[in-house]
Write an enzyme that holds these catalytic residues in place. Structure first.
Site, short mmCIF file in Angstrom:
data_model
loop_
_atom_site.label_atom_id
_atom_site.label_comp_id
_atom_site.label_asym_id
_atom_site.label_seq_id
_atom_site.Cartn_x
_atom_site.Cartn_y
_atom_site.Cartn_z
CD GLU A 1 -4.22 -70.28 -44.83
OE1 GLU A 1 -5.31 -70.00 -45.55
OE2 GLU A 1 -3.18 -69.55 -44.62
CD GLU B 1 -8.67 -66.32 -52.14
OE1 GLU B 1 -8.87 -66.23 -51.07
OE2 GLU B 1 -7.36 -66.42 -52.78
CD GLU C 1 -7.58 -72.33 -46.84
OE1 GLU C 1 -8.42 -72.08 -46.00
OE2 GLU C 1 -6.40 -71.55 -46.88
CB SER C 2 -3.39 -72.92 -52.25
OG SER C 2 -3.69 -71.80 -51.45
CE LYS D 1 -3.66 -64.88 -54.05
NZ LYS D 1 -3.16 -66.23 -53.87
CG ASN E 1 -2.51 -72.18 -47.62
OD1 ASN E 1 -2.33 -72.44 -48.86
ND2 ASN E 1 -2.19 -70.81 -47.23
CE LYS F 1 -6.65 -67.17 -48.32
NZ LYS F 1 -6.62 -67.97 -49.49
#
Length: 265
Positions: free
Chosen positions: A172, A60, A223-224, A62, A193, A122
């Site tokens: 998500e 990503e 994710e994350s 970001k 997430n 995103k």
């Protein structure tokens, strides 16, 4: 993040999208979207995430977040996209929300110009217009946040992206209820997430729990909060097909090397 803050992001996005729609030739955006998609690989992200000969990482781009503030200043998006490609990323995610995450659609366009990997936009998608806008800019996939959409919009946006434009759509989720809503809407790619959008607390237990609800035909992305090969290997063994990683790569001086260490099997 409080519920009020999430609502604040969505309220800001609604105002911005309504202004964009008033100032934009919507038919021209749609025409451009269909033109770009005719030249693109259909469902390229899904294809990339089904590979079994590697660990599939969505890297990503970001710039910032409400919880972390500025993550990396003065990004050269084109160079970073090349680093991600050279490091073996399965796809690239570009966070384009402007007011709270310091992103822009220009970042996605810049990445699209230098790599041929699948690119995910995103953002907080609350209007079908944004899906056409994403396709016109060169995105291969969009993210829909189950917590931000009602059942009717979730289903319609999925149909718009997948059937009308041949894009991939990640839905998500963070809770079992949201997972159920995604499944009921027909989602074939679900992103779990690990960061709670209300509290911003991060726990891989979210992925460990929700993977149990997986349909065999659904692509699953965690994710994350992921930063080590051990974490990825564990979640991969539980059934995850892909992993979205941003912050640890953004803070690294050598993201290609970090990616290489994470994807080797």
């Amino acid at each position: 993040m409080s519920d009020r803050f999430l609502d604040k992001i969505l309220a800001s996005k609604r105002k911005k999208v309504e202004r964009q729609k008033r100032e934009t030739d919507l038919e021209a955006v749609k025409e451009r979207a269909f033109f770009v998609r005719r030249q693109a690989m259909l469902h390229g992200l899904r294809t990339s995430l089904t590979r079994k000969d590697r660990t599939n990482i969505v890297a990503e781009i970001k710039r910032a977040s409400p919880s972390k503030g500025t993550i990396s200043e003065n990004i050269d998006v084109s160079q970073l996209a090349r680093h991600y490609r050279d490091g073996g990323a399965a796809a690239i995610s570009v966070l384009t929300e402007e007011d709270f995450f310091s992103g822009s659609l220009d970042d996605l366009i810049a990445a699209r110009q230098v790599v041929d990997l699948p690119i995910l936009r995103k953002d907080f998608v609350i209007d079908e217009f944004q899906i056409y806008e994403s396709a016109a800019a060169g995105a291969d996939a969009v993210l829909l946040i189950a917590a931000a959409l009602d059942a009717a919009d979730l289903k319609e946006f999925l149909r718009c992206g997948r059937e009308k434009l041949g894009m991939d759509v990640i839905v998500e989720v963070h809770t079992s209820d949201e997972f159920g809503a995604a499944a009921n809407a027909g989602a074939d790619i679900i992103g779990v997430n690990n960061r709670d959008l209300h509290s911003f607390e991060v726990s891989l237990d979210t992925s460990r729990k929700l993977i149990r609800l997986r349909n065999p035909n659904t692509i699953m992305i965690s994710e994350s909060g992921l930063s080590t090969r051990e974490e990825i290997n564990e979640l991969k063994s539980l059934g995850f097909d892909g992993f979205l990683i941003g912050e640890s790569l953004m803070r690294s001086r050598n993201p290609a090397e970090i990616l290489g260490g994470l994807i080797s099997i």
